[in-house]
Design an enzyme around this catalytic site. Structure first.
Site, PDB file in Angstrom:
ATOM      1  N   ASP A 122      -2.881  -1.530  -5.355  1.00  9.89           N
ATOM      2  CA  ASP A 122      -2.730   0.223  -4.105  1.00  9.89           C
ATOM      3  C   ASP A 122      -3.757   0.680  -5.560  1.00  9.89           C
ATOM      4  O   ASP A 122      -3.131   1.188  -6.247  1.00  9.89           O
ATOM      5  CB  ASP A 122      -2.022   0.884  -3.261  1.00  9.89           C
ATOM      6  CG  ASP A 122      -2.375   1.353  -2.720  1.00  9.89           C
ATOM      7  OD1 ASP A 122      -3.240   1.849  -2.791  1.00  9.89           O
ATOM      8  OD2 ASP A 122      -1.618   2.245  -2.748  1.00  9.89           O
ATOM      9  N   ASP A 146       0.044   8.003  -7.522  1.00  9.02           N
ATOM     10  CA  ASP A 146       1.072   8.064  -6.959  1.00  9.02           C
ATOM     11  C   ASP A 146       2.193   7.732  -8.003  1.00  9.02           C
ATOM     12  O   ASP A 146       2.961   8.457  -8.167  1.00  9.02           O
ATOM     13  CB  ASP A 146       1.622   7.129  -5.860  1.00  9.02           C
ATOM     14  CG  ASP A 146       0.845   8.092  -4.438  1.00  9.02           C
ATOM     15  OD1 ASP A 146       0.587   8.791  -5.028  1.00  9.02           O
ATOM     16  OD2 ASP A 146       0.557   6.812  -3.437  1.00  9.02           O
ATOM     17  N   ILE A 158       1.399  -0.847  -0.116  1.00  7.46           N
ATOM     18  CA  ILE A 158      -0.066  -0.396  -0.082  1.00  7.46           C
ATOM     19  C   ILE A 158       0.844   1.167  -0.029  1.00  7.46           C
ATOM     20  O   ILE A 158       2.421   1.278   0.262  1.00  7.46           O
ATOM     21  CB  ILE A 158      -0.906  -0.352   1.212  1.00  7.46           C
ATOM     22  CG1 ILE A 158      -0.856   0.650   2.129  1.00  7.46           C
ATOM     23  CG2 ILE A 158      -1.669  -1.369   1.072  1.00  7.46           C
ATOM     24  CD1 ILE A 158      -1.302   0.005   3.852  1.00  7.46           C
ATOM     25  N   CYS A 159      -0.256   2.711  -0.479  1.00  9.59           N
ATOM     26  CA  CYS A 159       1.132   3.604  -0.349  1.00  9.59           C
ATOM     27  C   CYS A 159       1.595   3.763   0.988  1.00  9.59           C
ATOM     28  O   CYS A 159       1.242   3.377   1.641  1.00  9.59           O
ATOM     29  CB  CYS A 159       0.425   4.571  -0.779  1.00  9.59           C
ATOM     30  SG  CYS A 159       0.753   6.976  -0.540  1.00  9.59           S
ATOM     31  N   PRO A 160       2.704   4.337   0.739  1.00 16.59           N
ATOM     32  CA  PRO A 160       3.579   4.988  -0.086  1.00 16.59           C
ATOM     33  C   PRO A 160       4.826   3.876  -0.642  1.00 16.59           C
ATOM     34  O   PRO A 160       5.281   3.436  -1.731  1.00 16.59           O
ATOM     35  CB  PRO A 160       4.490   5.655  -0.009  1.00 16.59           C
ATOM     36  CG  PRO A 160       4.736   5.329   1.342  1.00 16.59           C
ATOM     37  CD  PRO A 160       3.539   4.655   1.733  1.00 16.59           C
TER      38      PRO A 160
END
Length: 103
Positions: A68, A74, A41-43
């Site tokens: 994600d 992103d 998941i982010c980042p």
């Protein structure tokens, strides 16, 4: 299967060899590197992409697969900020397949 392509200008259109598959690799990079970031998941997808791209030569292509939903925002943003070229993404089977050319 839906295609999501962001084209900035006509100069970038040369990068696509086949309009049916917008992520066809150009002759500059016949064999892209692959990384499966599903489950991250982010980042983390961006951080992994940055680390892999740091070890690649200019013009090489990285194909990264993410699930994600934030990665669709992103990764293109990261490419714009870092000087890499986001070649596009394809959504398939609940995941996104991004292609990034090292800049």
């Amino acid at each position: 299967m839906r295609f999501h392509i962001r084209r900035v200008n006509d100069a970038r259109r040369h990068q696509f060899q086949d309009e049916a598959d917008p992520l066809t690799v150009t002759p500059l990079s016949p064999d892209p590197r692959h990384y499966d970031a599903r489950g991250l998941i982010c980042p983390l997808p961006v951080l992994k992409a940055r680390k892999i791209l740091a070890g690649m030569a200019q013009g090489e292509v990285l194909e990264i697969i993410c699930d994600d939903p934030v990665a669709r925002i992103d990764l293109p943003h990261f490419c714009a900020e870092a000087g890499h070229e986001h070649l596009g993404l394809v959504e398939e089977d609940g995941a996104q397949r991004h292609r990034i050319r090292h800049g």
